[in-house]
Scaffold this active site. Structure first.
Site, mmCIF file in Angstrom:
data_model
loop_
_atom_site.group_PDB
_atom_site.id
_atom_site.type_symbol
_atom_site.label_atom_id
_atom_site.label_comp_id
_atom_site.label_asym_id
_atom_site.label_seq_id
_atom_site.Cartn_x
_atom_site.Cartn_y
_atom_site.Cartn_z
ATOM 1 N N CYS A 1 0.841 -1.197 0.000
ATOM 2 C CA CYS A 1 0.000 0.000 0.000
ATOM 3 C C CYS A 1 0.881 1.254 0.000
ATOM 4 O O CYS A 1 1.992 1.247 0.517
ATOM 5 C CB CYS A 1 -0.903 -0.003 1.233
ATOM 6 S SG CYS A 1 -2.070 1.386 1.265
ATOM 7 N N ASP B 1 0.439 3.750 1.755
ATOM 8 C CA ASP B 1 0.380 4.336 3.101
ATOM 9 C C ASP B 1 1.784 4.680 3.636
ATOM 10 O O ASP B 1 2.680 3.834 3.622
ATOM 11 C CB ASP B 1 -0.317 3.335 4.044
ATOM 12 C CG ASP B 1 -0.714 3.973 5.360
ATOM 13 O OD1 ASP B 1 0.171 4.463 6.084
ATOM 14 O OD2 ASP B 1 -1.922 3.989 5.677
ATOM 15 N N ARG C 1 2.882 4.892 6.469
ATOM 16 C CA ARG C 1 3.287 4.187 7.694
ATOM 17 C C ARG C 1 3.794 2.779 7.434
ATOM 18 O O ARG C 1 4.066 2.024 8.369
ATOM 19 C CB ARG C 1 2.108 4.148 8.668
ATOM 20 C CG ARG C 1 1.640 5.534 9.083
ATOM 21 C CD ARG C 1 0.267 5.486 9.722
ATOM 22 N NE ARG C 1 -0.754 5.075 8.755
ATOM 23 C CZ ARG C 1 -2.049 4.915 9.050
ATOM 24 N NH1 ARG C 1 -2.461 5.108 10.289
ATOM 25 N NH2 ARG C 1 -2.907 4.558 8.117
ATOM 26 N N CYS D 1 -6.077 -0.046 6.934
ATOM 27 C CA CYS D 1 -5.864 0.549 5.604
ATOM 28 C C CYS D 1 -7.026 1.494 5.246
ATOM 29 O O CYS D 1 -8.187 1.082 5.228
ATOM 30 C CB CYS D 1 -5.747 -0.552 4.558
ATOM 31 S SG CYS D 1 -5.433 0.075 2.892
HETATM 32 CO CO CO Z 1 -3.430 1.182 3.026
#
Ligand code: CO
Length: 220
Positions: free
Chosen positions: A42, A44, A46, A101
């Protein structure tokens, strides 16, 4: 003009530190890359791929998008997989999702966020495919966790069904496809027991991984 001096300074410090411990590091790496792994994760912020598996530059070939989705017509993702498998000859493809997510949550709640709704439609397809398991998962947080896991499991199957992976297996190339999920709250990876090394394993492994994920949520 606004410059990002703090980031550029961080970069100089980073390069200096690596040079101090290995003066040949960048020179050697600039000549070639030979990673063993392709990471599909992903976007993301993090979930920093290289850092969380402790690999230095050169260790991971990476593709990231919102909610780590693998679509059969996404030329971007397919090109990454093709180059990784055919040219770099990676030994492993890791599809890694993560709990919490935002893309998966938006898909589950049918949020209207704009263009990205079309992309997240693919996660909603996963949701509809497993609607009964999700209904039995418990509260909303358990439901999000299960859909995060099911999304990885389905994307692993999608990777296995690409012509690229199918052809690699047909010609006997050593290649495994794995499904993992990362916990933002503890920094740990979990293996979703989807480690496939050939076409014949896909259906059985998918069924077993889905059942295990559903059972884990029901027990939680
Ligand atoms: Co995500």
């Amino acid at each position: 003009m606004k410059t990002l001096n703090d980031l550029l300074e961080n970069n100089r410090a980073w390069a200096t530190k690596i040079n101090a411990s290995d003066p040949q590091f960048f020179r050697n790496l600039s000549r070639q890359q030979s990673p063993n792994y392709l990471w599909i994760g992903c976007s993301d912020s993090r979930v920093p791929a290289d850092q969380l598996v402790g690999l230095p530059p050169g260790g991971l070939f990476v593709h990231r998008n919102v909610a780590n989705v693998v679509i059969h017509t996404d030329l971007n993702c397919l090109s990454v997989i093709q180059y990784a498998v055919d040219a770099l000859k990676v030994k492993h493809i890791i599809v890694c999702g993560h709990y919490g997510c935002g893309g998966v949550k938006a898909a589950l709640s049918n949020s209207k966020l704009g263009l990205i709704d079309n992309w997240l439609r693919h996660v909603q397809d996963v949701m509809e495919k497993h609607v009964e398991l999700l209904a039995a998962a418990g509260d909303e947080s358990q439901c999000v966790r299960l859909l995060c896991e099911l999304n990885v499991i389905e994307q692993v199957v999608n990777v296995c069904q690409t012509t690229i992976v199918q052809q690699a297996w047909e010609r006997g190339q050593e290649l495994s496809v794995h499904g993992w999920i990362y916990g933002l709250e503890d920094g740990l990876l979990r293996d979703l027991k989807m480690s496939l090394t050939g076409r014949s394993e896909v259906a059985g492994s998918h069924a077993a991984a889905v059942a295990a994920a559903a059972a884990a949520r029901a027990d939680a």
